[in-house]
Design an enzyme around this catalytic site. Structure first.
Site, PDB file in Angstrom:
ATOM      1  N   GLU A  37       0.902  -1.203   0.006  1.00 34.08           N
ATOM      2  CA  GLU A  37       0.068  -0.186  -0.200  1.00 34.08           C
ATOM      3  C   GLU A  37       0.982   1.209  -0.058  1.00 34.08           C
ATOM      4  OE1 GLU A  37      -2.933  -0.095   3.228  1.00 34.08           O
ATOM      5  OE2 GLU A  37      -3.513   1.771   2.659  1.00 34.08           O
ATOM      6  N   ARG A 263       4.686 -12.666  10.181  1.00 36.44           N
ATOM      7  CA  ARG A 263       5.462 -11.674   9.699  1.00 36.44           C
ATOM      8  C   ARG A 263       6.580 -11.310  10.525  1.00 36.44           C
ATOM      9  NH1 ARG A 263       3.016  -6.391   9.583  1.00 36.44           N
ATOM     10  NH2 ARG A 263       1.081  -6.977   8.531  1.00 36.44           N
ATOM     11  N   LYS A 273       3.947   0.675   9.648  1.00 30.78           N
ATOM     12  CA  LYS A 273       4.149   1.995   8.804  1.00 30.78           C
ATOM     13  C   LYS A 273       3.544   3.241   9.679  1.00 30.78           C
ATOM     14  CE  LYS A 273       2.927   0.125   5.095  1.00 30.78           C
ATOM     15  NZ  LYS A 273       2.404   0.008   3.661  1.00 30.78           N
TER      16      LYS A 273
HETATM   17  P1  ATP Z   1       2.271  -1.939   7.944  1.00 27.79           P
HETATM   18  O1  ATP Z   1       1.353  -2.746   8.881  1.00 27.79           O
HETATM   19  O2  ATP Z   1       3.752  -1.930   8.260  1.00 27.79           O
HETATM   20  O3  ATP Z   1       1.504  -0.616   7.541  1.00 27.79           O
HETATM   21  P2  ATP Z   1       1.181  -3.861   5.776  1.00 27.79           P
HETATM   22  O4  ATP Z   1       1.180  -5.080   5.758  1.00 27.79           O
HETATM   23  O5  ATP Z   1       0.067  -2.970   6.063  1.00 27.79           O
HETATM   24  O6  ATP Z   1       2.285  -3.146   6.861  1.00 27.79           O
HETATM   25  P3  ATP Z   1       1.656  -3.557   3.093  1.00 27.79           P
HETATM   26  O7  ATP Z   1       2.329  -2.328   2.146  1.00 27.79           O
HETATM   27  O8  ATP Z   1       0.173  -3.653   2.788  1.00 27.79           O
HETATM   28  O9  ATP Z   1       2.108  -3.288   4.536  1.00 27.79           O
HETATM   29  O10 ATP Z   1       2.546  -4.861   2.719  1.00 27.79           O
HETATM   30  C1  ATP Z   1       2.847  -5.220   1.651  1.00 27.79           C
HETATM   31  C2  ATP Z   1       3.379  -6.516   1.757  1.00 27.79           C
HETATM   32  O11 ATP Z   1       4.423  -6.791   2.741  1.00 27.79           O
HETATM   33  C3  ATP Z   1       2.201  -7.561   2.223  1.00 27.79           C
HETATM   34  O12 ATP Z   1       2.171  -8.767   1.454  1.00 27.79           O
HETATM   35  C4  ATP Z   1       2.516  -7.734   3.723  1.00 27.79           C
HETATM   36  O13 ATP Z   1       1.959  -8.665   4.081  1.00 27.79           O
HETATM   37  C5  ATP Z   1       3.995  -7.723   3.691  1.00 27.79           C
HETATM   38  N1  ATP Z   1       4.685  -7.319   5.058  1.00 27.79           N
HETATM   39  C6  ATP Z   1       4.448  -6.209   5.354  1.00 27.79           C
HETATM   40  N2  ATP Z   1       4.893  -6.051   6.809  1.00 27.79           N
HETATM   41  C7  ATP Z   1       5.574  -7.266   7.061  1.00 27.79           C
HETATM   42  C8  ATP Z   1       6.666  -7.793   7.988  1.00 27.79           C
HETATM   43  N3  ATP Z   1       6.755  -7.246   9.156  1.00 27.79           N
HETATM   44  N4  ATP Z   1       6.805  -9.155   7.773  1.00 27.79           N
HETATM   45  C9  ATP Z   1       6.546  -9.699   6.547  1.00 27.79           C
HETATM   46  N5  ATP Z   1       5.918  -9.074   5.504  1.00 27.79           N
HETATM   47  C10 ATP Z   1       5.439  -7.856   5.557  1.00 27.79           C
HETATM   48 MG    MG Z   2      -1.546  -2.683   4.515  1.00 27.05          MG
END
Ligand code: ATP
Ligand code: MG
Length: 549
Positions: A37, A263, A273
């Site tokens: 995102e 994760r 984020k």
């Molecule tokens: P955040 O909670 O930091 O905003 P998010 O999952 O919302 O993280 P996205 O931009 O949606 O962030 O993530 C893109 C991809 O990276 C997704 O497939 C997500 O599952 C993966 N991802 C995000 N954070 C992690 C993590 N800490 N470990 C492994 N994969 C991750």
């Molecule tokens: Mg997300």
């Protein structure tokens, strides 16, 4: 035997699933995607996801798309879109297509209309609060919405009016009609479209309704022909909904298939984020690329080699259990890489003057760049009567077991002679201002020690040609422990050494070049290195490995 074992060990559970799918002929190509995102910069957790998704592409000669999940316009920004691309390239991955969920908004709208026509979705007038209050809980079924049984015609009309902007934000939503008594809360008539007036980065003001993640994601995957949609564990409970949307939108081959993994969490830092954004906005750090940040761009500024990050991700592996990794493990891989790759140079962080009283002529030495390099190279270092040594390397009152220079003592200069103490001077506060020594000619490095026993070897720089440096040292952002991050910020996590001095060769290097400053640590030249006559370095990591294997 050894090799077979290696082979077995390297298959993680995602690869097992893929191998089975291939063996059973369910698919013959593997297509994955990385779906960020664009609401922040990528962090080390994303690196794990990148390594898995692009790792599958590489391993199975498949494809991996970069797809921006831009279905939430109020939080997204082009700055993030660009930084994400830069970071993925920096890690060394290449996506097949660059795609945007928003490119499918028309199709998604059509799928929603189709669901309405099939009696599988309805417009609900409940507020977010009312929806929450009527969902029930794990012990109790939810209550059906009074609008659940609206006619198809009425739903079609209302949904179109939602799209046309007839209603205020939050006034109505479109919900999937599934089962308010489902043991899976996600299946209790989830919201799939909401009204939101926000200008979208790419579609502008064309839409005032936006699809929810659980509806949009399977459709995005399906349209792109993704075979394995790899996401993090918290989406495990959403998988039945993922499959429901997929099947009811007409994708019945079994693909795309959602697989969840744990994760990455890391001690002494934070991976959300939302929180990282707060650090940036409240000025606790110097932007998303601050070297203390767990972002990939922060790690780039810090000097982490991308290969080390990939090796780390490889080593932590893929599992189904959430856990927190020690940062020391990441640093271990950074050090492992730099130990092989980084040239050694001499730098003095906090200099004091040392005069070699009996040195008449300047000398030039060849110093080995890196004892671990496959091809050995050297660089020139000059010495003169006036040099600088580290303030710590001379002690008037030495602590126990001190092996460096003391009044009456001796010490070896790295790559040069043994020095013998002559005198020293102090200022009015008792701080040493200068040390005077004599060198012992027959003790040049590589020659015999002339029968002398010298314990300490110290680094030095030539006052005549050294470069003035500024070194930035960093501590972890957070103190160890649990609890609110705001209360756990490490005080003084950025220290500046503004009077450091380095070997002359450091004048001719490029931004991001990495070195081992002997006896000090690993450092990376900053992005703006050499501009306006300023030579600055960021500390990558110390020399000592605290990662117990
Ligand atoms: P955040 O909670 O930091 O905003 P998010 O999952 O919302 O993280 P996205 O931009 O949606 O962030 O993530 C893109 C991809 O990276 C997704 O497939 C997500 O599952 C993966 N991802 C995000 N954070 C992690 C993590 N800490 N470990 C492994 N994969 C991750
Ligand atoms: Mg997300």
């Amino acid at each position: 035997m050894e090799e077979v074992k290696e082979e077995v060990k390297s298959v993680n559970f995602i690869e097992e699933i893929i191998n089975d799918d291939l063996a059973q002929g369910k698919t013959d190509t593997i297509i994955t995607r990385f779906p960020p995102e664009p609401n922040g910069y990528l962090h080390i957790g994303h690196a794990k996801s990148l390594c898995i998704n692009f790792g599958m592409k590489e391993k199975y000669h498949g494809k991996c798309n970069l797809r921006y999940d831009d279905t939430n316009p109020s939080k997204e920004d082009i700055e993030y879109v660009n930084s994400i691309k830069e970071d993925i390239k920096w890690l060394g991955f290449e996506w097949d297509q660059e795609l945007y969920a928003s490119d499918y908004f028309d199709q998604m709208y059509q799928y929603a209309v189709d669901l309405i026509k099939k009696g599988l979705a309805y417009v609900c007038d409940y507020s977010a609060e009312e929806i929450k209050n009527t969902r029930g809980d794990l012990q109790h079924p939810g209550q059906e919405s009074p609008w659940r049984n609206r006619s198809v015609e009425e739903n079609l009309k209302l949904f179109e009016e939602m799209k046309d902007g007839k209603y205020a934000d939050g006034e109505k939503v479109l919900r999937a009609k599934i089962d308010m008594a489902s043991p899976n809360m996600n299946m209790r008539d989830p919201v799939i479209y909401r009204i939101l007036r926000a200008t979208h980065e790419r579609t502008g003001d064309k839409w005032c309704i936006y699809p929810m993640y659980d509806f949009a994601h399977p459709i995005e995957d399906a349209i792109e022909g993704i075979t394995h949609s790899i996401c993090t564990l918290e989406f495990e409970d959403h998988r039945p909904l993922y499959d429901w949307v997929k099947i009811n939108c007409g994708y019945t081959t079994g693909y795309p298939r959602q697989i969840e993994f744990a994760r990455l969490g890391m001690k002494r830092t934070i991976m959300s984020k939302r929180y990282l954004k707060k650090l940036v906005e409240t000025g606790k750090v110097d932007g998303w690329s601050d070297p203390r940040m767990p972002t990939l761009s922060g790690m780039r500024e810090r000097g982490y080699p991308p290969k080390a990050i990939r090796n780390f991700c490889e080593a932590i592996g893929v599992s189904k259990a959430n856990s927190e990794v020690d940062v020391a493990m990441l640093e271990h891989f950074v050090r492992d890489n730099l130990n092989l790759e980084a040239n050694r140079v001499m730098v003095v962080k906090d200099p004091i003057k040392l005069t070699i009283a009996n040195m008449a002529e300047d000398e030039v030495y060849e110093i080995e760049d890196n004892p671990n390099a496959e091809v050995k190279t050297t660089h020139k270092v000059t010495i003169s009567k006036n040099i600088y040594i580290e303030r710590d390397d001379f002690a008037v009152v030495p602590p126990p077991k001190y092996k460096r220079l003391v009044p009456g003592g001796t010490v070896r200069l790295k790559g040069s002679y043994i020095l013998e103490y002559v005198s020293h001077s102090v200022d009015e506060n008792g701080n040493v201002t200068e040390v005077v020594c004599n060198y012992i000619p027959e003790t040049i490095q590589g020659q015999a020690n002339a029968g002398m026993k010298v314990k300490g070897v110290i680094q030095w720089v030539n006052a005549k040609d050294c470069v003035d440096l500024v070194l930035h040292d960093f501590d972890y952002l957070l103190l160890d422990g649990e609890g609110d991050f705001d209360t756990r910020l490490t005080p003084d996590s950025h220290k500046v050494f503004a009077n450091a001095k380095g070997e002359a060769c450091l004048k001719d290097i490029k931004p991001y070049d990495r070195f081992q400053f002997m006896r000090i640590g690993y450092y990376s030249a900053v992005k703006t290195y050499g501009q306006n006559g300023k030579y600055e370095f960021n500390q990558i990591t110390g020399l000592k490995d605290s990662y117990g294997k």
